[in-house]
Design a protein around this motif. Structure first.
Motif, mmCIF file in Angstrom:
data_model
loop_
_atom_site.group_PDB
_atom_site.id
_atom_site.type_symbol
_atom_site.label_atom_id
_atom_site.label_comp_id
_atom_site.label_asym_id
_atom_site.label_seq_id
_atom_site.Cartn_x
_atom_site.Cartn_y
_atom_site.Cartn_z
ATOM 1 N N CYS A 176 -12.378 11.044 16.581
ATOM 2 C CA CYS A 176 -12.818 9.754 16.062
ATOM 3 C C CYS A 176 -13.582 9.938 14.753
ATOM 4 O O CYS A 176 -14.484 10.768 14.675
ATOM 5 C CB CYS A 176 -13.706 9.074 17.104
ATOM 6 N N CYS A 210 -17.545 8.981 15.697
ATOM 7 C CA CYS A 210 -18.386 9.756 16.621
ATOM 8 C C CYS A 210 -17.873 11.172 16.852
ATOM 9 O O CYS A 210 -18.560 11.993 17.465
ATOM 10 C CB CYS A 210 -18.528 9.032 17.953
ATOM 11 N N CYS A 259 -10.349 5.968 20.323
ATOM 12 C CA CYS A 259 -11.448 6.902 20.546
ATOM 13 C C CYS A 259 -11.740 6.892 22.048
ATOM 14 O O CYS A 259 -11.817 5.833 22.658
ATOM 15 C CB CYS A 259 -12.676 6.447 19.768
ATOM 16 N N CYS A 301 -19.050 5.304 21.902
ATOM 17 C CA CYS A 301 -18.855 5.463 20.453
ATOM 18 C C CYS A 301 -19.628 4.371 19.700
ATOM 19 O O CYS A 301 -19.528 3.189 20.015
ATOM 20 C CB CYS A 301 -17.373 5.372 20.112
HETATM 21 ZN ZN LIG Z 1 -15.669 7.152 18.400
#
Ligand SMILES: [Zn+2]
Length: 491
Positions: free
Chosen positions: A229, A232, A247, A252
Motif C-alpha cells: 500500500c 501504510c 490494501c 490503514c
Molecule cells: Zn494501506
C-alpha cells in the motif's frame, strides 16, 4: 445532466467505491431508471425541450414560433437559429461545433430542420425518418500526449486507484492532465507504461480517458500496481470477484481517513462544518481514529486545532450532535459496508426496520430483497460477523445515535415501543389472528420469534397459552394480552 452535476456525482461515486457512470448521458439514463424517486430528484437533472407536438388553442406556422411559445411558458428550450441559405447552414454548424464547450451540457451534434411547418408536410417522411430534418454529428476530440507518471491513491474500502499524469492538453475546452486508469486489467489491456505517448479524449465523456498507448519509450517496462500500500506499506491483494487491488490493512490510515470523510458527507450523516481538512487535522492530532470517536469530541478539542475559533468549534459540535438523530438508512450508508449505497441501505431498512434485525438477517432473507444476492448479500453477512464492525455499532449506540428508520411510505409506522424488541405470541388471541399480530409487530419494527428466551421482551398471551407462558413467568418476562399489544402499537 449538466456537466457540473455529472462531475460532482462521478467524484462522489469514485470516492464511495461505487460504480462510476461513464458520461452524463449514462448518468441521466441511470438516474431516471432509479426505483427511488428521491435519488432521481437529487441527481440534478435538467430538461431542454426541442419540439412541441400540439398545444390546444395555439397555432404555429413555423418551428421557431413554437419554440418561442415554449420559452414564454417558462420552459428551457434548446438554442436555435433561423438561417436562409445552404452556406449559412454550414457556417452555423461550424459555429456550434467550435462553441460546443461553452454549453453547460454535452452535445454531440446539431440538427438542421425545415422551419416552415406546412412545407414539412409537403416534403413528408420515409418509413423511418422525416425528410425535413437531418442530423450532423461532431467527431470526438482526441489528443496525443506523454504519460509522465502514475499516481496512486487509496480509497475508503482500501481500493488502490491508479491515475495517469500526463503533459497538459486542451480537450473539450478545458486543460486536462490526468485520467483514471481504473485497475491492473485496464493497464494491461492497453499496455500502458510510464513514458508512453498516449492518446486521450474527453469527447462526450466528461471524464478524460486514455484511449490507447501510441508508442512505448525506449527501455520501458510493463507497469505493475505495487505489492504494498502506498500509504501504510501493508501488503496489497487482488479481489477475486473484482479486478480491484486493495490494501489488506484494516487500520490503514488512508482507509480510516476516507471512511471518516464518507461518514460525515452530505448523503451519509450530513455533518456540517466537518470537512476533509478538519478530519485530517483531528486524525493528525490523535483526537479521532474512527467515526465513533467524533461523538466524544468537545468544543475545546476542536478549538485546540490551528485556526479554529470557539464559535466554529461549537458549530462543529452542534452539527455532530444533530447527527445523532440521523435516520438508520443514513447510518448504514455512512458505515460503508462494501457495495451498500444510499438506495440499498434504504432497502435494508425497509425490509428489517432496525440495525439489530439487519445484523441477524439470514442469507435467504437478504436475497429476497430486490437487487440483493451474491456479493451484496455476502458483504452484509460478513459485516454482521465482523467483531470490529459490531463493536463500532455498539459504540455509536452508546454515543447516543438513535438509528431509527421511518419508511418513506409510512413514516408513522415505526413505533418506539415496538421497534427493536422481540415478541413471542402464544395461545389464541380474542380478535386477531396470530399472523395478523405478527405482521403488525413487524411493520412497527419489532421482531417475532417462536420460543421464549432471555432475549424476549414481551410475551403476548391469549387463551390456552401453554408452556411458553410458564417459561415467560419463570424468566420474569413481561406478559401482555391482546389489549396490551394494541396499546403498545398505539391503536
Ligand atoms: Zn494501506
Amino acid at each position: 445532466m449538466p456537466r457540473a452535476a455529472f462531475e460532482e456525482l462521478a467524484a462522489q461515486q469514485e470516492m464511495n467505491g461505487e460504480k462510476v457512470f461513464k458520461n452524463p448521458r449514462n448518468a441521466a439514463a441511470g438516474s431516471l431508471r432509479q426505483k427511488k424517486a428521491e435519488i432521481t430528484a437529487r441527481r440534478k437533472l435538467d430538461i431542454l425541450i426541442f419540439n412541441i407536438q400540439a398545444a390546444d388553442g395555439a397555432k404555429f406556422s413555423t418551428h421557431s414560433e413554437s419554440l418561442e411559445y415554449l420559452r414564454r411558458q417558462g420552459f428551457n428550450v434548446i438554442p436555435d437559429k433561423v438561417v436562409t441559405s445552404p452556406e449559412d447552414v454550414l457556417t452555423e454548424i461550424d459555429a456550434i461545433g467550435s462553441g460546443r464547450n461553452s454549453y453547460p451540457y454535452d452535445i454531440d451534434g446539431a440538427v438542421v430542420k425545415l422551419n416552415d411547418l406546412r412545407r414539412r408536410e409537403e416534403i413528408g417522411s420515409t418509413a423511418k425518418y422525416p425528410k425535413w430534418a437531418v442530423a450532423y454529428k461532431y467527431p470526438p476530440e482526441e489528443k496525443e500526449t506523454t504519460l509522465r507518471s502514475i499516481e496512486l491513491s487509496v480509497g475508503r474500502t482500501g481500493v488502490i486507484v491508479p491515475t495517469a499524469i500526463f503533459d497538459t492538453v486542451m480537450l473539450a475546452g478545458t486543460e486536462v492532465s490526468r485520467a483514471v486508469l481504473h485497475n491492473q486489467d485496464f493497464i494491461d489491456q492497453k499496455d500502458i507504461r510510464i513514458g508512453d505517448r498516449i492518446l486521450v479524449r474527453k469527447a462526450g465523456e466528461i471524464i478524460p480517458e486514455v484511449i490507447k498507448s501510441v508508442s512505448h519509450a525506449e527501455d520501458s517496462i510493463p507497469y505493475r500496481l505495487p505489492d504494498t500500500c502506498p500509504v501504510c506499506g501493508a501488503r496489497t491483494e487482488r479481489d477475486e470477484s473484482q479486478t480491484a487491488l486493495r490494501c489488506t490493512n484494516e487500520f490503514c490510515a488512508a482507509k480510516e481517513y476516507r471512511k471518516l470523510v464518507h461518514f460525515v458527507s452530505k448523503d451519509a450523516m450530513d455533518i456540517e462544518f466537518c470537512g476533509p481538512q478538519l478530519i485530517q487535522a483531528l486524525i493528525d492530532g490523535n483526537m479521532i481514529k474512527d467515526c465513533a470517536d467524533l461523538y466524544s469530541l468537545t468544543a475545546q478539542d476542536i478549538a485546540s486545532i490551528d485556526r479554529m475559533g470557539t464559535k466554529s468549534a461549537e458549530n462543529v459540535i452542534n452539527a455532530i450532535d444533530k447527527s445523532r438523530k440521523a435516520p438508520l438508512d443514513r447510518v448504514i450508508f455512512a458505515l460503508g459496508i462494501r457495495g451498500i449505497g444510499s438506495a440499498t441501505a434504504k432497502l435494508l431498512c425497509e425490509k428489517f426496520g432496525t440495525i439489530e434485525r439487519i445484523l441477524e438477517a439470514t442469507s435467504d432473507e437478504l436475497n429476497s430483497i430486490d437487487g440483493f444476492g451474491g456479493v451484496l448479500t455476502e458483504n452484509v453477512l460478513a459485516a454482521a460477523k465482523d467483531e470490529r464492525f459490531l463493536s463500532l455499532i455498539r459504540r455509536l449506540r452508546d454515543a447516543g445515535l438513535e438509528m431509527k428508520y421511518s419508511s418513506a411510505a409510512d413514516s408513522a409506522s415505526l413505533n418506539d415501543n415496538i421497534a427493536g424488541r422481540t415478541f413471542v405470541l402464544t395461545g389464541t388471541l380474542p380478535t386477531m389472528k396470530r399472523d395478523e399480530a405478527k405482521k403488525m409487530i413487524e411493520s412497527a419494527g419489532g421482531k417475532v420469534t417462536g420460543s421464549v428466551s432471555k432475549k424476549t421482551d414481551y410475551v403476548v398471551a391469549g387463551e390456552e397459552a401453554g408452556s411458553k407462558l410458564t417459561k415467560a413467568t419463570e424468566l420474569g418476562i413481561t406478559v401482555i394480552d391482546e389489549k396490551g399489544l394494541l396499546e403498545l402499537l398505539g391503536s
